[in-house]
Design a protein around this motif. Structure first.
Motif, PDB file in Angstrom:
ATOM      1  N   ALA A  30       9.002   4.774 -13.316  1.00 46.62           N
ATOM      2  CA  ALA A  30       7.684   4.161 -13.509  1.00 46.62           C
ATOM      3  C   ALA A  30       7.419   3.100 -12.446  1.00 46.62           C
ATOM      4  CB  ALA A  30       7.590   3.540 -14.896  1.00 46.62           C
ATOM      5  N   GLY A  31       6.314   3.232 -11.759  1.00 48.31           N
ATOM      6  CA  GLY A  31       5.978   2.307 -10.696  1.00 48.31           C
ATOM      7  C   GLY A  31       6.842   2.458  -9.461  1.00 48.31           C
ATOM      8  N   TYR A  32       7.541   3.586  -9.367  1.00 47.28           N
ATOM      9  CA  TYR A  32       8.466   3.798  -8.253  1.00 47.28           C
ATOM     10  C   TYR A  32       8.229   5.170  -7.619  1.00 47.28           C
ATOM     11  CZ  TYR A  32      12.940   3.580  -5.710  1.00 47.28           C
ATOM     12  OH  TYR A  32      13.917   3.559  -4.738  1.00 47.28           O
ATOM     13  N   THR A  33       8.539   6.219  -8.355  1.00 46.47           N
ATOM     14  CA  THR A  33       8.350   7.560  -7.813  1.00 46.47           C
ATOM     15  C   THR A  33       7.198   8.318  -8.466  1.00 46.47           C
ATOM     16  OG1 THR A  33       9.979   8.461  -9.360  1.00 46.47           O
ATOM     17  CG2 THR A  33      10.769   7.797  -7.180  1.00 46.47           C
ATOM     18  N   ASP A  34       6.510   7.685  -9.435  1.00 46.83           N
ATOM     19  CA  ASP A  34       5.479   8.417 -10.177  1.00 46.83           C
ATOM     20  C   ASP A  34       4.066   8.134  -9.685  1.00 46.83           C
ATOM     21  OD1 ASP A  34       5.346   5.799 -11.054  1.00 46.83           O
ATOM     22  OD2 ASP A  34       5.030   6.321 -13.168  1.00 46.83           O
ATOM     23  N   TYR A  35       3.903   7.369  -8.580  1.00 49.68           N
ATOM     24  CA  TYR A  35       2.552   7.054  -8.115  1.00 49.68           C
ATOM     25  C   TYR A  35       1.789   8.292  -7.650  1.00 49.68           C
ATOM     26  CZ  TYR A  35       2.825   1.961  -8.315  1.00 49.68           C
ATOM     27  OH  TYR A  35       2.899   0.667  -8.740  1.00 49.68           O
ATOM     28  N   SER A  36       2.503   9.313  -7.198  1.00 48.46           N
ATOM     29  CA  SER A  36       1.792  10.516  -6.738  1.00 48.46           C
ATOM     30  C   SER A  36       1.014  11.156  -7.882  1.00 48.46           C
ATOM     31  CB  SER A  36       2.782  11.519  -6.144  1.00 48.46           C
ATOM     32  OG  SER A  36       3.765  11.870  -7.111  1.00 48.46           O
ATOM     33  N   ASN A  37       1.422  10.888  -9.118  1.00 48.51           N
ATOM     34  CA  ASN A  37       0.701  11.449 -10.265  1.00 48.51           C
ATOM     35  C   ASN A  37      -0.641  10.764 -10.498  1.00 48.51           C
ATOM     36  OD1 ASN A  37       2.944  13.081 -10.752  1.00 48.51           O
ATOM     37  ND2 ASN A  37       3.880  11.558 -12.117  1.00 48.51           N
ATOM     38  N   TYR A  38      -0.797   9.575  -9.896  1.00 52.61           N
ATOM     39  CA  TYR A  38      -2.036   8.826 -10.135  1.00 52.61           C
ATOM     40  C   TYR A  38      -3.158   9.251  -9.195  1.00 52.61           C
ATOM     41  CZ  TYR A  38       1.236   5.472 -12.306  1.00 52.61           C
ATOM     42  OH  TYR A  38       2.205   4.876 -13.072  1.00 52.61           O
ATOM     43  N   LEU A  39      -2.833  10.054  -8.204  1.00 51.76           N
ATOM     44  CA  LEU A  39      -3.802  10.406  -7.162  1.00 51.76           C
ATOM     45  C   LEU A  39      -4.265  11.844  -7.310  1.00 51.76           C
ATOM     46  CD1 LEU A  39      -1.932   8.747  -4.176  1.00 51.76           C
ATOM     47  CD2 LEU A  39      -3.811   7.793  -5.499  1.00 51.76           C
TER      48      LEU A  39
ATOM     49  N   ALA B 183       0.825  -1.208   0.000  1.00 47.93           N
ATOM     50  CA  ALA B 183       0.000   0.000   0.000  1.00 47.93           C
ATOM     51  C   ALA B 183       0.860   1.259   0.000  1.00 47.93           C
ATOM     52  CB  ALA B 183      -0.933   0.006   1.204  1.00 47.93           C
ATOM     53  N   PHE B 184       2.042   1.197   0.612  1.00 49.78           N
ATOM     54  CA  PHE B 184       2.928   2.361   0.628  1.00 49.78           C
ATOM     55  C   PHE B 184       3.601   2.563  -0.725  1.00 49.78           C
ATOM     56  CE2 PHE B 184       3.466   3.390   5.268  1.00 49.78           C
ATOM     57  CZ  PHE B 184       3.372   4.761   5.113  1.00 49.78           C
ATOM     58  N   ILE B 185       3.760   1.488  -1.499  1.00 44.24           N
ATOM     59  CA  ILE B 185       4.343   1.643  -2.834  1.00 44.24           C
ATOM     60  C   ILE B 185       3.455   2.541  -3.684  1.00 44.24           C
ATOM     61  CG2 ILE B 185       4.872   0.435  -4.991  1.00 44.24           C
ATOM     62  CD1 ILE B 185       5.815  -1.928  -3.369  1.00 44.24           C
ATOM     63  N   ALA B 186       2.178   2.243  -3.709  1.00 39.66           N
ATOM     64  CA  ALA B 186       1.254   2.940  -4.603  1.00 39.66           C
ATOM     65  C   ALA B 186       0.672   4.213  -4.001  1.00 39.66           C
ATOM     66  CB  ALA B 186       0.117   2.005  -4.992  1.00 39.66           C
ATOM     67  N   ASN B 187       0.825   4.383  -2.693  1.00 40.37           N
ATOM     68  CA  ASN B 187       0.222   5.535  -2.011  1.00 40.37           C
ATOM     69  C   ASN B 187       1.263   6.196  -1.120  1.00 40.37           C
ATOM     70  OD1 ASN B 187      -2.944   5.094  -2.548  1.00 40.37           O
ATOM     71  ND2 ASN B 187      -1.985   3.096  -2.144  1.00 40.37           N
ATOM     72  N   PRO B 188       2.068   7.091  -1.681  1.00 44.88           N
ATOM     73  CA  PRO B 188       3.118   7.734  -0.886  1.00 44.88           C
ATOM     74  C   PRO B 188       2.576   8.448   0.357  1.00 44.88           C
ATOM     75  CG  PRO B 188       3.423   8.182  -3.223  1.00 44.88           C
ATOM     76  CD  PRO B 188       2.099   7.519  -3.095  1.00 44.88           C
ATOM     77  N   ASP B 189       1.340   8.947   0.269  1.00 43.25           N
ATOM     78  CA  ASP B 189       0.713   9.651   1.383  1.00 43.25           C
ATOM     79  C   ASP B 189      -0.261   8.745   2.129  1.00 43.25           C
ATOM     80  OD1 ASP B 189      -1.033   9.446  -0.735  1.00 43.25           O
ATOM     81  OD2 ASP B 189      -1.868  11.466  -0.532  1.00 43.25           O
ATOM     82  N   LEU B 190       0.105   7.491   2.302  1.00 46.59           N
ATOM     83  CA  LEU B 190      -0.795   6.495   2.869  1.00 46.59           C
ATOM     84  C   LEU B 190      -1.384   6.889   4.220  1.00 46.59           C
ATOM     85  CD1 LEU B 190      -2.050   3.675   2.502  1.00 46.59           C
ATOM     86  CD2 LEU B 190      -0.046   2.737   3.685  1.00 46.59           C
ATOM     87  N   PRO B 191      -0.624   7.425   5.175  1.00 49.73           N
ATOM     88  CA  PRO B 191      -1.239   7.763   6.463  1.00 49.73           C
ATOM     89  C   PRO B 191      -2.432   8.711   6.335  1.00 49.73           C
ATOM     90  CG  PRO B 191       1.130   7.738   6.681  1.00 49.73           C
ATOM     91  CD  PRO B 191       0.843   7.604   5.210  1.00 49.73           C
TER      92      PRO B 191
END
Length: 364
Positions: A354-363, A323-331
């Motif tokens: 890709a799939g590492y530091t770019d997940y914040s763009n998906y939210l 969950a932390f991989i895909a949601n950097p702001d998980l808390p």
């Protein structure tokens, strides 16, 4: 008690009780397995965790078992980790470095052509490691090779390597270290009867099989202080050919010894696949009786299960992985009950942003 409330005990001064679990991502700069700016971005993005535990990190040039995993035994590696720790601290986070030696879970390509070392010369069945080479630039899973049994000199050197790696980690800015004693790697191999057939002071009865772990913890504690040392244990994880009928008894004995040494925490790695065995409540009670310090649990927890295990007194902190991989702001997402992104397994090991530091763009 809430997952989102602060936690303080000994060297841990955390803004919440959520831990980012250690997860191998294999993004280092080559040659040299050097942490880099992209890794600094990745960890800093997730600094809202109360505690970050890094991916497993090599303590020496022969402790590696997977391609592109980081080390902390060269000055270049330390400088790379300094980028990471500075970025996390600037973002208000706390970060421990997980230290490992893979033991028999390796391949001669990582060992200068030699056999990997292990407590006993027993090859793990159905166990593979991720290897990148000229024929397979995107990586392939390869079978582990037959290891060689460690000599006393090998044992003494590895204990010293752990201690030096801990000192190097603190010098690189880490707030502490976690010793990886689970999931089928070297320390775990010493703990279990199926992988440890030694007849010397390190094999046989549980008290002998925990000796290697305790020697490492003592040496590391002497370098950086016991309250800055965590230990990961995994009694109910049996992959990598690690089923052992005596492991629960052995882990509880180890926990009693860790209590005497005053380590900062025990991190219980729980099996996290769909049909994984449940942790018996009797074990949780026995662990808490054996060890009074901070206990972290990890294994497909959600907010409800996390707060339940803490309310029962079986854990103080709860670690989250995928969950932390895909949601950097998980808390904040969990606290506000916002939707979560799902991680892409494709770029889990190796690759770039890709799939590492770019997940914040998906939210949103």
């Amino acid at each position: 008690m809430s997952l989102f409330s602060p936690y303080q005990k000994h060297a841990l001064h955390l803004k919440n009780r959520m831990v980012m679990a250690p997860m191998t991502r294999s993004r280092t700069t080559q040659p040299g397995n050097i942490p880099n700016a992209m890794m600094a971005t990745y960890y800093a993005q997730r600094a809202s965790a109360g505690l970050i535990i890094t991916e497993a990190t090599q303590i020496s040039d022969d402790s590696q078992g997977y391609s592109f995993t980081p080390g902390v035994y060269t000055s270049e590696q330390q400088a790379g980790w300094r980028l990471v720790t500075d970025a996390v601290h600037q973002a208000g986070g706390t970060i421990f470095n997980q230290l490992w030696h893979v033991g028999r879970v390796s391949h001669p390509v990582f060992q200068q052509g030699q056999a990997p070392m292990a407590p006993s010369a027993i090859k793990p069945t159905d166990t593979r490691v991720w290897l990148v080479d000229e024929q397979h630039p995107d990586g392939q899973m390869v079978e582990c090779s037959i290891p060689r049994e460690m000599t006393q000199a090998d044992i003494d050197r590895v204990v010293n390597d752990f201690a030096n790696a801990a000192k190097n980690s603190v010098d690189a800015g880490f707030d502490g270290v976690e010793i990886h004693g689970g999931n089928g790697y070297l320390i775990d191999q010493f703990l279990r009867t199926n992988s440890n057939h030694r007849v010397d002071a390190y094999g046989g009865a549980p008290a002998k099989r925990v000796r290697f772990l305790i020697e490492i913890v003592r040496a590391v504690s002497a370098k950086i202080g016991a309250d800055r040392v965590g230990v990961r244990l995994a009694p109910f994880v049996t992959f990598k050919d690690m089923a052992c009928p005596e492991i629960v008894e052995t882990i509880l004995l180890a926990s009693q010894e860790l209590e005497k040494l005053g380590v900062g925490y025990i991190h219980l790695s729980e099996a996290d696949w769909d049909d994984a065995p449940q942790i018996p409540e009797s074990f949780r009670i026995a662990l808490r009786k054996a060890y009074s310090g901070t206990i972290i649990v990890a294994g497909r927890y959600d907010v409800i299960r996390a707060e339940e295990v803490m309310a029962n007194g079986y854990a103080d902190l709860v670690a989250f992985g995928r969950a932390f991989i895909a949601n950097p702001d998980l808390p904040s997402r969990l606290q506000q009950q916002l939707p979560l992104a799902e991680f892409d397994k494709g770029p889990l090991f190796g690759g770039g942003a890709a799939g590492y530091t770019d997940y914040s763009n998906y939210l949103d």
